[in-house]
Design an enzyme around this catalytic site. Structure first.
Site, PDB file in Angstrom:
ATOM      1  N   ILE A   1       9.356  -6.341  29.938  1.00 56.05           N
ATOM      2  CA  ILE A   1       7.593  -6.828  30.109  1.00 56.05           C
ATOM      3  C   ILE A   1       7.377  -7.830  31.254  1.00 56.05           C
ATOM      4  CG2 ILE A   1       6.348  -8.533  28.557  1.00 56.05           C
ATOM      5  CD1 ILE A   1       8.116  -7.865  25.968  1.00 56.05           C
TER       6      ILE A   1
ATOM      7  N   ASP B   1      14.620 -15.364  36.801  1.00 57.37           N
ATOM      8  CA  ASP B   1      15.425 -14.655  36.035  1.00 57.37           C
ATOM      9  C   ASP B   1      17.074 -15.307  36.320  1.00 57.37           C
ATOM     10  OD1 ASP B   1      17.023 -12.661  34.450  1.00 57.37           O
ATOM     11  OD2 ASP B   1      15.088 -11.893  34.058  1.00 57.37           O
TER      12      ASP B   1
ATOM     13  N   CYS C   1      11.038 -14.408  28.672  1.00 62.76           N
ATOM     14  CA  CYS C   1      12.557 -14.376  28.615  1.00 62.76           C
ATOM     15  C   CYS C   1      12.903 -14.585  26.941  1.00 62.76           C
ATOM     16  CB  CYS C   1      13.175 -15.645  29.123  1.00 62.76           C
ATOM     17  SG  CYS C   1      12.894 -17.216  28.760  1.00 62.76           S
TER      18      CYS C   1
ATOM     19  N   ARG D   1       8.756 -16.088  22.351  1.00 61.97           N
ATOM     20  CA  ARG D   1       9.316 -16.719  21.257  1.00 61.97           C
ATOM     21  C   ARG D   1       8.692 -18.091  21.335  1.00 61.97           C
ATOM     22  NH1 ARG D   1       9.571 -12.361  19.672  1.00 61.97           N
ATOM     23  NH2 ARG D   1      11.130 -11.038  18.692  1.00 61.97           N
TER      24      ARG D   1
ATOM     25  N   ASP E   1       1.027 -16.301  21.869  1.00 61.06           N
ATOM     26  CA  ASP E   1       0.931 -15.436  20.866  1.00 61.06           C
ATOM     27  C   ASP E   1       2.186 -15.766  19.838  1.00 61.06           C
ATOM     28  OD1 ASP E   1       0.169 -12.640  19.701  1.00 61.06           O
ATOM     29  OD2 ASP E   1       2.066 -11.743  20.202  1.00 61.06           O
TER      30      ASP E   1
ATOM     31  N   GLU F   1       6.041 -20.446  13.502  1.00 62.07           N
ATOM     32  CA  GLU F   1       5.252 -19.359  12.848  1.00 62.07           C
ATOM     33  C   GLU F   1       5.789 -18.633  11.679  1.00 62.07           C
ATOM     34  OE1 GLU F   1       5.539 -16.497  16.243  1.00 62.07           O
ATOM     35  OE2 GLU F   1       6.408 -15.087  14.992  1.00 62.07           O
TER      36      GLU F   1
ATOM     37  N   HIS G   1       0.898 -13.503  16.909  1.00 67.40           N
ATOM     38  CA  HIS G   1       2.389 -12.578  17.003  1.00 67.40           C
ATOM     39  C   HIS G   1       1.834 -11.172  17.070  1.00 67.40           C
ATOM     40  CE1 HIS G   1       6.682 -12.728  17.503  1.00 67.40           C
ATOM     41  NE2 HIS G   1       6.252 -11.493  17.648  1.00 67.40           N
TER      42      HIS G   1
HETATM   43  P1  NAI Z   1      14.304  -7.990  28.301  1.00 64.95           P
HETATM   44  O1  NAI Z   1      15.768  -8.163  27.495  1.00 64.95           O
HETATM   45  O2  NAI Z   1      14.238  -6.363  28.951  1.00 64.95           O
HETATM   46  O3  NAI Z   1      14.100  -9.089  29.334  1.00 64.95           O
HETATM   47  C1  NAI Z   1      14.301 -10.344  29.300  1.00 64.95           C
HETATM   48  C2  NAI Z   1      14.798 -11.162  30.655  1.00 64.95           C
HETATM   49  O4  NAI Z   1      14.986 -12.242  30.370  1.00 64.95           O
HETATM   50  C3  NAI Z   1      16.091 -10.259  31.065  1.00 64.95           C
HETATM   51  O5  NAI Z   1      15.788  -9.986  32.506  1.00 64.95           O
HETATM   52  C4  NAI Z   1      16.867 -11.721  31.060  1.00 64.95           C
HETATM   53  O6  NAI Z   1      17.774 -11.521  32.047  1.00 64.95           O
HETATM   54  C5  NAI Z   1      15.987 -12.905  31.181  1.00 64.95           C
HETATM   55  N1  NAI Z   1      16.708 -14.010  30.669  1.00 64.95           N
HETATM   56  C6  NAI Z   1      17.563 -14.312  29.791  1.00 64.95           C
HETATM   57  N2  NAI Z   1      17.794 -15.476  29.909  1.00 64.95           N
HETATM   58  C7  NAI Z   1      17.131 -16.097  30.648  1.00 64.95           C
HETATM   59  C8  NAI Z   1      16.790 -17.624  31.032  1.00 64.95           C
HETATM   60  N3  NAI Z   1      17.545 -18.642  30.483  1.00 64.95           N
HETATM   61  N4  NAI Z   1      15.851 -17.772  31.950  1.00 64.95           N
HETATM   62  C9  NAI Z   1      15.154 -16.738  32.633  1.00 64.95           C
HETATM   63  N5  NAI Z   1      15.477 -15.662  32.258  1.00 64.95           N
HETATM   64  C10 NAI Z   1      16.321 -15.124  31.302  1.00 64.95           C
HETATM   65  O7  NAI Z   1      13.197  -8.383  27.073  1.00 64.95           O
HETATM   66  P2  NAI Z   1      11.897  -7.935  27.035  1.00 64.95           P
HETATM   67  O8  NAI Z   1      11.674  -6.580  26.431  1.00 64.95           O
HETATM   68  O9  NAI Z   1      11.204  -8.243  28.475  1.00 64.95           O
HETATM   69  O10 NAI Z   1      11.158  -9.030  26.298  1.00 64.95           O
HETATM   70  C11 NAI Z   1      10.766 -10.161  26.371  1.00 64.95           C
HETATM   71  C12 NAI Z   1      10.352 -11.091  25.435  1.00 64.95           C
HETATM   72  O11 NAI Z   1       9.151 -10.856  24.638  1.00 64.95           O
HETATM   73  C13 NAI Z   1      11.569 -11.438  24.294  1.00 64.95           C
HETATM   74  O12 NAI Z   1      11.811 -12.701  24.078  1.00 64.95           O
HETATM   75  C14 NAI Z   1      10.995 -10.692  23.022  1.00 64.95           C
HETATM   76  O13 NAI Z   1      11.545 -11.321  21.992  1.00 64.95           O
HETATM   77  C15 NAI Z   1       9.535 -10.882  23.414  1.00 64.95           C
HETATM   78  N6  NAI Z   1       8.884  -9.881  22.622  1.00 64.95           N
HETATM   79  C16 NAI Z   1       7.684 -10.410  21.981  1.00 64.95           C
HETATM   80  C17 NAI Z   1       6.897  -9.709  21.378  1.00 64.95           C
HETATM   81  C18 NAI Z   1       5.433  -9.886  20.798  1.00 64.95           C
HETATM   82  O14 NAI Z   1       4.750  -9.182  20.211  1.00 64.95           O
HETATM   83  N7  NAI Z   1       4.787 -11.114  20.962  1.00 64.95           N
HETATM   84  C19 NAI Z   1       6.960  -8.024  21.465  1.00 64.95           C
HETATM   85  C20 NAI Z   1       8.242  -7.647  22.073  1.00 64.95           C
HETATM   86  C21 NAI Z   1       9.073  -8.724  22.625  1.00 64.95           C
END
Ligand code: NAI
Length: 329
Positions: free
Chosen positions: A155, A174, A205, A234, A258, A263, A295
């Site tokens: 994302i 990251d 993240c 989150r 969001d 929540e 959300h």
């Molecule tokens: P992803 O797993 O592809 O990317 C997450 C990134 O965060 C990774 O590159 C990881 O290395 C990095 N990361 C891990 N720990 C970290 C830290 N301490 N500091 C900085 N970066 C760190 O996940 P994706 O798909 O990009 O999702 C990102 C977030 O979006 C997740 O928290 C997910 O739960 C949330 N999300 C929210 C949705 C919504 O409807 N509001 C829907 C889908 C995802």
């Protein structure tokens, strides 16, 4: 397989039923969330299918295990609501939907940024009431602004691409620099530089022990005065009380959420006939420079169809003893 489908909502049931035509599982739609009180409803099911605010903690998993539930199929990407150690000890497998449409969330991030900036939510109401005054609607050009993205996964990277299209300078932090960052034009940065330089900060993240309350009094103090903060990841990435204090001091000038740390007591249900008991959330609602959606960043038809396909394929893979490509370990 017989699947207890917790927290089912009208917007997804038809899509899951259609996707299930090719998979043939028995889906039992339950409108209650999974928690200690409701876990017994999974009796006589092989699997539970759960969403972001269902609670699969150690106690719930113990109950599921005692009823021979063998699979927890998350119909979302995040898995912070599942006790993975307890699941593993009980021999329950956990699968998820790692990606369904990162575009949906990245584009919603832009919707929050643009709405907060250009105040279209306020303009919409004014014009409908015949109030064509522009006072209080001043925005700024996104072009040339510095945006800091924390988390450069699926994302975060797409959000960066979109922002580059607006002419923004994009800083990214990251724990590991993704190889795509340079090609997109992201300036990889440490957190302190990102905080100090960004006009807009957006969180992408996961929530874990390292990122819980990442945004707190100390990190806010490092941010530019007047910063815009966006969280579509989150809720508990943000210490909400600290953010409220910064909004009152006008250190944070715009907040787009969001997700919210409490929540599960609010989102995904119609509470319009009740009194909201969460005073912290109510305080957030009182700011006209705070925009909250419940959300819904994932909520595009493309994303929900992908969620249904992958969730049901994960369940079929488990049933057939195939390799669980989306297992959470
Ligand atoms: P992803 O797993 O592809 O990317 C997450 C990134 O965060 C990774 O590159 C990881 O290395 C990095 N990361 C891990 N720990 C970290 C830290 N301490 N500091 C900085 N970066 C760190 O996940 P994706 O798909 O990009 O999702 C990102 C977030 O979006 C997740 O928290 C997910 O739960 C949330 N999300 C929210 C949705 C919504 O409807 N509001 C829907 C889908 C995802």
């Amino acid at each position: 397989m017989k699947v207890a489908f917790f927290s089912s909502k009208e917007y997804e049931m038809g899509i899951f039923q259609k996707a299930n035509e090719s998979q043939g599982h028995e889906l039992n739609f339950l409108d209650v969330p999974l928690n200690v009180q409701t876990a017994v409803l999974a009796k006589n099911h092989d699997a539970v299918c759960i969403f972001v605010n269902d609670q699969a903690d150690a106690e719930v998993i113990k109950t599921l295990s005692s009823m021979d539930v063998r699979l927890i199929a998350l119909r979302c990407a995040g898995f912070n609501n599942v006790d993975l150690v307890a699941a593993s000890q009980s021999g329950i497998k956990v699968v998820r939907v790692p990606a369904y449409s990162p575009y949906a969330i990245a584009e919603h991030t832009l919707a929050l940024i643009l709405t907060l900036n250009r105040k279209t939510h306020r303009a919409y109401n004014r014009v409908r009431e015949g109030n064509f005054s522009l006072n209080g609607l001043m925005g700024f050009d996104l072009n040339g602004k510095t945006v800091g993205l924390i988390g450069l996964g699926k994302i975060g990277l797409i959000t960066a691409q979109i922002l580059k299209g607006f002419g923004c300078r994009v800083l990214g932090y990251d724990i590991a620099k993704p190889q795509e960052a340079d090609a997109i034009g992201i300036e990889f940065s440490d957190l302190d530089t990102l905080y100090a330089s960004s006009d807009i900060i957006s969180l992408h993240c996961p929530l874990n022990a390292h990122t819980h309350h990442l945004i707190n009094d100390a990190s806010i103090a490092k941010m530019k005065r007047g910063v815009m903060l966006i969280n579509t990841s989150r809720g508990a990435l943000i210490d909400t009380v600290a953010v409220i204090s910064a909004l009152k001091e006008e250190h944070i000038k715009y907040l787009g959420l969001d997700v919210y740390e409490e929540e599960e007591h609010l989102f995904f249900q119609d509470l319009s006939e009740t009194v909201i008991q969460d005073d912290v959330f109510s305080r957030l609602l009182a700011f006209n420079n705070v925009l909250i959606t419940g959300h819904q960043a994932f909520l595009t038809s493309n994303a929900v169809e992908n969620i249904a396909d992958t969730s049901l394929e994960n369940i079929t893979d488990f049933e057939q003893g195939d390799n669980l490509i989306n297992e959470v370990l």
